[in-house]
Design an enzyme around this catalytic site. Structure first.
Site, mmCIF file in Angstrom:
data_model
loop_
_atom_site.group_PDB
_atom_site.id
_atom_site.type_symbol
_atom_site.label_atom_id
_atom_site.label_comp_id
_atom_site.label_asym_id
_atom_site.label_seq_id
_atom_site.Cartn_x
_atom_site.Cartn_y
_atom_site.Cartn_z
ATOM 1 N N VAL A 81 3.723 9.316 0.299
ATOM 2 C CA VAL A 81 4.044 9.028 -1.096
ATOM 3 C C VAL A 81 3.161 7.861 -1.538
ATOM 4 O O VAL A 81 3.290 6.746 -1.021
ATOM 5 C CB VAL A 81 5.529 8.664 -1.289
ATOM 6 C CG1 VAL A 81 5.803 8.349 -2.763
ATOM 7 C CG2 VAL A 81 6.427 9.797 -0.812
ATOM 8 N N THR A 107 2.024 4.837 -3.585
ATOM 9 C CA THR A 107 2.778 3.847 -4.350
ATOM 10 C C THR A 107 1.886 2.893 -5.142
ATOM 11 O O THR A 107 2.380 2.107 -5.938
ATOM 12 C CB THR A 107 3.672 3.023 -3.404
ATOM 13 O OG1 THR A 107 2.852 2.414 -2.386
ATOM 14 C CG2 THR A 107 4.718 3.919 -2.738
ATOM 15 N N SER A 157 -2.092 1.962 -1.537
ATOM 16 C CA SER A 157 -0.863 1.637 -0.810
ATOM 17 C C SER A 157 0.037 2.858 -0.876
ATOM 18 O O SER A 157 -0.011 3.627 -1.840
ATOM 19 C CB SER A 157 -0.153 0.415 -1.416
ATOM 20 O OG SER A 157 0.874 -0.042 -0.559
ATOM 21 N N SER A 158 0.854 3.043 0.167
ATOM 22 C CA SER A 158 1.679 4.248 0.220
ATOM 23 C C SER A 158 2.841 4.065 1.169
ATOM 24 O O SER A 158 2.876 3.123 1.977
ATOM 25 C CB SER A 158 0.845 5.456 0.668
ATOM 26 O OG SER A 158 0.453 5.290 2.023
ATOM 27 N N ALA A 159 3.793 4.982 1.062
ATOM 28 C CA ALA A 159 4.825 5.165 2.075
ATOM 29 C C ALA A 159 4.317 6.272 2.993
ATOM 30 O O ALA A 159 4.120 7.408 2.552
ATOM 31 C CB ALA A 159 6.162 5.547 1.444
#
Length: 395
Positions: free
Chosen positions: A83, A85, A100-102
């Site tokens: 995901v 972000t 940036s991510s999950a």
């Protein structure tokens, strides 16, 4: 503004439970981690606004908010996928590069499993991001055992709010360059990084105990593709590791590769290609191998929108004054390959592919990495000493 929420406030029913069940059945969730994943639901740490893939958008992404599209938001959060972000380090009107991510839950579970943590271990977590991995480590080991570092102050601030709300705060949440580690809390038994490196910094090894594990994405500008599990050596001795999986993570900001822009001048050399350019990127294993042999080369694809099929090319640069480009259509024609500078990058790429074929087309999991006591990196096939490519780094 994104608000921190408790687990009770975000629970969506069975979505996360199904995800954990799938991770358990697949074997991705290592022994001892199920409880931590249950205590730290992913949704608690995903922002209210995220970026979903969208091929119709100029940036390739569109904004999805939980308030306006709850079903889409939950579908992203409860899926076994990345995901996004943040785009473009948070800058407005950027090109749409995820920064940036999950991370993908099955990959998070696998990386934590490769750490081989035991009760009482101390962990340095590089790349706090949303805070989810820090929360999982805290749930497993206790907050006092975890130090987490994030380079982006805004991202760190939001992660701190979520971690506090979930009562899963690490003892130390630091804003800083993850390449520097966190010497104030050393020594560590494990280092876990969710940002890719091209060179493992000596600081990480210096801040760990002998026999510690370092798990980090590792790659080259050509192929950001390896998950490295490194075991640190005794003081003055080498550290050895193997690539255990094919992964791709966002780069550590200080180690991001150079941009590729071909020069406006006529090429120094034109000619046919000795190899179909498709073979240079046919799978992750060959790309990883080529990256080891030609460690500075980076590629992009270019084309003329007026005639994409006929003008589609792979363009390469070493970031130091040499370039190449190769046309996919009629790649063996007299003018298919263009090369500039002191190096013949396409010839090097072709030779690296030939080496991979001659050595039985090894998967990237047959490769490993040695870091000498002086900090030099040496990559090898099957065993230390069977060097692949040129050693890098060190004094």
């Amino acid at each position: 503004m994104d608000q921190a929420r408790s687990a009770e406030e975000v629970t969506d029913g069975d979505g996360y439970a199904r995800l954990l069940s799938g991770l358990t059945k697949s074997g991705a969730l290592a022994d001892g981690w199920r409880g931590a994943f249950e205590r730290a639901p992913r949704a608690v740490f995903v922002p209210e606004a995220v970026w979903a893939p969208d091929e119709t958008s100029p940036t390739g992404h569109r904004l999805v908010t939980r308030a306006e599209e709850p079903e889409t938001w939950w579908a992203l959060v409860d899926a076994d996928g990345v995901v996004v972000t943040q785009l473009d380090d948070g800058a407005e009107a950027g090109p749409g590069i995820p920064t940036s991510s999950a991370s993908k839950p099955s990959l998070v579970a696998s990386m934590l499993g490769h750490l081989d943590v035991t009760d009482g271990a101390r962990v340095l977590d590089i790349g706090t991001g949303t805070g989810w991995t820090s929360a999982l480590l805290t749930a497993r080991l206790g907050g006092e055992a975890v130090t987490t570092v994030e380079v982006d102050p805004r991202v760190s601030e939001q992660a701190a709010l979520r971690l506090r709300s979930a009562a899963l705060e690490p003892a130390r949440l630091v804003v800083g360059d993850g390449l520097a580690g966190r010497p104030e809390s050393a020594p560590y038994d494990h280092i876990h990084s969710t940002a890719a490196v091209r060179r493992v910094p000596r600081t990480w090894i210096e801040q760990t105990r002998p026999g510690a594990t370092i798990v980090t994405p590792w790659g080259t500008p050509y192929a950001n593709a390896g998950l490295l599990r490194l075991v640190t050596g005794e003081p003055g001795a080498p550290s050895y590791g193997r690539f255990v999986a094919n992964v791709s993570f966002m780069w550590m900001r200080a180690q991001r590769p150079h941009a590729v822009t071909l020069p406006p001048t006529e090429p120094d050399q034109r000619g046919p290609s000795a190899m179909d350019p498709d073979l240079a990127l046919s799978n992750a294993d060959v790309a990883f191998t080529i990256g080891l042999h030609v460690p500075d080369a980076r590629y992009v694809h270019t084309w003329d929108t007026a005639n994409p099929a006929a003008t589609y090319r792979i363009a390469l640069s070493d970031g130091n004054g040499s370039w190449a480009s190769v046309r996919y259509e009629a790649w063996d024609a007299p003018d298919a390959v263009h090369q500039w500078g002191t190096r013949r990058l396409w010839d090097e790429i072709t030779s690296a592919r030939t080496w991979w074929d001659a050595h039985g087309r090894p998967p990237l999991t047959r490769f490993g990495l040695t870091i000498t006591a002086r900090g030099r990196q040496e990559t090898w096939l099957d065993k230390p000493g069977s060097t692949v490519g040129s050693p890098r780094g060190g004094p």
